[in-house]
Design an enzyme around this catalytic site. Structure first.
Site, PDB file in Angstrom:
ATOM      1  N   ASP A 483       4.370   4.667  -0.739  1.00 35.54           N
ATOM      2  CA  ASP A 483       3.976   4.569  -0.090  1.00 35.54           C
ATOM      3  C   ASP A 483       2.880   3.260   0.018  1.00 35.54           C
ATOM      4  OD1 ASP A 483       4.199   6.217   1.400  1.00 35.54           O
ATOM      5  OD2 ASP A 483       2.761   7.993   0.835  1.00 35.54           O
ATOM      6  N   CYS A 484       2.692   2.601  -1.029  1.00 35.38           N
ATOM      7  CA  CYS A 484       1.982   0.566  -1.299  1.00 35.38           C
ATOM      8  C   CYS A 484       2.570   0.061  -1.234  1.00 35.38           C
ATOM      9  CB  CYS A 484       1.290   1.798  -2.811  1.00 35.38           C
ATOM     10  SG  CYS A 484       0.077   2.924  -2.997  1.00 35.38           S
TER      11      CYS A 484
END
Length: 809
Positions: A483-484
């Site tokens: 997600d990063c």
């Protein structure tokens, strides 16, 4: 350093000192009512949804840590102590905590008095039960006072910690006998209340926190406990609590048992009241009647233990490596069930006020629990698919109470759709239930837009197929599994969400990891099509998969490993050409899991590169070299200090992908080495470094670039649980469901010469014996004494017992 030990016979972890490096917790509950409980009695309870229906209050970032919970105070002639040590922290003469499957027992002894608490959530009832046993171990009569204590939350946990101008005027309580009823907001839109009871006459009570604790007091030294008294306070606004006071007399050797129940109750809207402003207490009385005696409670505990025995019996193994056996047989499967219940919503690291159920998370978690509760896995699949959009994309999360998607974190995470194929495929292989594909399932929870589940899978596959970038690789969108890694974000403002800032539909940024997923799960989708008579669709799916496979070989290979991505400018991410972040773990695992590069000899090179560049004694780091500065075109991944989280931390979730990949090229020793590095049972001895619980997996361990190398965070709620169970049970031990039957295909390390297993599969028991060849003994695969070609045992309807012997070369 160890702070306890495993008891495999009782399926417990025994903690023998209260001041563990961090609170070591357990989860109580398996259906709708849940409690988190630490080894010192800290934690909180909720019904279904940790944000919207929170019963008790918990303060994260509190000092001292973990000092709010479900507590018992003893005032023994001026000496105030707790059987779990917290929150008074009075030194105890003895202490022990036993975390079991769905229950926790802790006990303390002080000056000849022993107090023991057995806490659990019974099957099928929305309450938490504590059996408190008080014993006089001295040679003289003893008189002392016992106080119970919980602090009620005003239901919505986020509103509870922010909207003080309203909340401090809403608290309402009723007291009837030994039962305290928390009815805040019951007068308006709510038809539910909480209750806290004890099965004995009480000498006093308090329901107002300021009265019990003191306006400037603390849980460590409540004013009323110090006075050995009660205020009999009735909360009106401010902060409602529940506290009972009981005077205890025990002769030498005598013991006394008390039953405390914290529960949740609902009434129909047309039957909320028994009299003006008096709540209808019938639902709570019915539950209290069921658990009013020690015999009733003991029977409920026994039923809970039998429940877990039945769940764990689906897959059990016997082998010489006791650490691997205990994780496979007990703790890994137990953690998988907790992640089924919680997803990522409520832990000591997830406050339960923001994240709901993850689309991706819940699909992955399903891989670890589908064999235990296939009927509930089926329900979960329908819930997940119902939040999907018509174009095949998805909300990234949905709320457990409403089962509807939310946009708090947004959508556009382009790996999400493929996880639905992974989950459905796992379910069908486990159960043989092809009818699930015919189920009518809405898009975006709109029943007017319902289609078959098969159509949902078709849209999932089509979304990736229709969203390829310049190199023929899948577009990443907001992010993929990481997600990063936000290649379309470009955030420069503090406080902005990396997951909702910027154009998620960026037409250039591509993910090689999603490409590996597409190849792996695209093949499974093609098989599903073929086995349901959709031959032409299967051929087209395989053709599309082959195109992405070739695109990875052409544009996704960097010479010694697979690239991670192409950014929004078409530049490589995860390449030797990069100054930092040259190699990432994710594509090395998923591309090989998808079979990419095995025939070409690239898979072995990629996995060798993982060992050379990413290996550490505590696990495989996510990337190297770590990013030293923030780079807005890469997003949140570069916002962390080197060695933490996604910036070169050991993200335990993806280590099992390397384990599985290693078995696919036949390297059992390396596969088991990777497995052991992050497995809690093997690192129990370094608990002072690791810090989190030595019986469950953590999401992240600080990497070699971090100052606190080896320190773990974010335990319990992590996809690590499901993926690690898959890696050890299905690939190292090799027992996994196939579309046609059960597959037995072990890839063992040298340290495991043999094992036996029982696997319940589609209503039959499979008795499996695997051993390595001795003295030139030929390779063999016997089913009921008959030699069989291949490794997938055809399922026979109605057959209840299979006996399999495998001799490995």
């Amino acid at each position: 350093m160890k702070y306890g030990y495993f008891d495999d016979q009782e399926k417990e972890y025994i903690i023998n000192t209260p001041d563990t490096p961090l609170p070591w917790i357990n989860y109580l509950g398996s259906e709708n009512f849940f409690s988190l409980m630490s080894n010192t009695g800290g934690g909180y309870s909720f019904y279904k949804d940790a944000k919207l229906l929170r019963l008790t209050r918990y303060r994260y970032n509190n000092v001292p840590l973990d000092s709010n919970g479900h507590y018992y105070y003893i005032n023994d002639n001026g000496t105030v102590w707790n059987p779990g040590w917290q929150p008074s922290q009075t030194p105890l003469d003895s202490y022990e905590c036993r975390h079991g499957l769905g229950y926790t027992c802790y006990s303390g002894t002080k000056n000849g008095v022993k107090a023991s608490v057995t806490a659990f959530v019974p099957l099928h009832d929305p309450c938490e039960i504590h059996k408190v046993t008080l014993e006089n171990a001295s040679d003289a009569p003893r008189d002392f006072t016992l106080y119970s204590y919980v602090e009620f939350c005003l239901w919505n946990a986020m509103d509870d910690m922010t909207n003080f101008q309203r909340n401090l005027s809403t608290g309402e309580i009723e007291v009837e006998g030994s039962v305290i009823y928390h009815k805040t907001e019951y007068r308006e839109r709510r038809n539910h209340y909480a209750y806290y009871a004890v099965n004995a006459e009480i000498d006093g009570f308090d329901t107002d926190r300021n009265t019990f604790v003191g306006t400037y007091g603390s849980n460590k030294e409540p004013v009323m406990v110090g006075k050995n008294s009660s205020g009999n306070s009735m909360a009106s606004g401010w902060s409602p609590i529940g506290s009972h006071r009981l005077s205890i007399h025990l002769e030498p050797g005598e013991s006394k048992e008390l039953i405390f129940v914290l529960g949740y109750a609902e009434n129909p809207d047309d039957n909320k009241w028994s009299a003006p402003n008096i709540i209808n207490k019938e639902p709570s009385k019915a539950v209290l009647d069921k658990y009013s005696t020690s015999a009733q409670v003991d029977e409920a505990i026994l039923s809970l233990k039998k429940h877990w025995e039945q769940l764990l019996s689906t897959y059990s193994v016997s082998m010489s490596d006791e650490k691997a056996a205990r994780m496979v047989n007990i703790w890994n499967q137990y953690q998988c069930m907790v992640t089924f219940n919680m997803s990522r919503s409520a832990s000591y690291y997830e406050s339960g006020t923001g994240r709901g159920m993850g689309f991706r998370d819940s699909c992955q978690d399903l891989l670890g629990f589908v064999h235990m509760i296939p009927e509930r896995a089926r329900e979960r699949i329908i819930d997940i698919a119902s939040t999907q959009f018509e174009d095949g994309s998805a909300y990234h999360q949905y709320q457990p109470l409403t089962k509807k998607g939310n946009l708090d974190i947004g959508s556009g995470f382009n790996d999400d759709p493929l996880w639905l194929i992974a989950g459905v495929s796992a379910y069908i292989r486990e159960t043989g239930d092809w009818d699930i594909l015919k189920e009518s399932v809405p898009f975006d929870n709109d029943e007017t837009k319902s289609q078959s589940l098969m159509e949902h899978l078709r849209r999932s596959f089509g979304f990736t197929k229709n969203n390829l970038g310049p190199h023929g690789l899948p577009l990443i969108g907001r992010a993929d599994w990481n997600d990063c890694l936000n290649l379309n974000c470009f955030s420069t403002e503090p406080g902005e969400s990396f997951q909702t800032t910027g154009p998620s539909e960026g037409p250039v940024a591509e993910s090689i990891m999603i490409a590996g997923m597409y190849v792996k799960y695209g093949k499974e989708y093609a098989t599903i099509c073929r086995m349901t008579g959709l031959e032409e669709e299967a051929l087209k799916a395989e053709e599309s998969v082959k195109e992405v496979y070739d695109a990875v070989l052409k544009a996704g290979w960097d010479g010694s490993w697979f690239l991670r991505a192409y950014d929004a400018f078409g530049e490589k991410v995860g390449s030797k050409e990069c100054e930092e972040g040259q190699i990432f773990i994710e594509p090395q695992g998923f591309c090989v899991m998808g079979g990419i590069g095995i025939e070409e000899g690239l898979a072995e090179k990629a996995l060798d590169s993982v060992k050379e560049h990413l290996d550490t004694p505590y696990g495989i780091v996510i990337l190297q070299p770590a990013y030293s500065t923030y780079q807005k075109h890469l997003g949140e991944i570069t916002s962390y200090p080197p060695g933490y989280k996604e910036n070169a931390g050991i993200f335990c979730h993806n280590n099992p992908w390397i384990t599985i990949a290693e078995t696919m090229i036949g390297r059992g020793n390396r596969a088991f080495e990777v497995y052991r590095r992050t497995c809690p049972a093997y690192i129990e001895e370094i608990s002072e470094i690791h810090k989190t619980e030595p019986y469950v997996y953590s999401q992240m361990i600080a990497g070699k670039d971090a100052k606190n190398f080896g320190e773990a965070k974010n335990s319990w709620l992590t996809g690590t649980a499901a993926w690690t169970f898959v890696s050890i049970s299905q690939y190292i031990l090799g027992i996994r469901p196939g579309f046609h039957g059960l597959i037995v295909d072990p890839c063992l390390p040298d340290s495991i010469e043999e094992f036996t297993a029982i696997r319940k599969f589609r209503g039959a028991d499979y008795h499996i014996q695997v051993r390595k060849s001795k003295h030139g003994e030929p390779k063999a695969f016997l089913v009921d004494g008959m030699s069989m070609e291949g490794n997938e045992i055809p399922f026979e309807e109605g057959k209840k017992q299979y006996h399999i012997t495998v001799v490995l070369p």
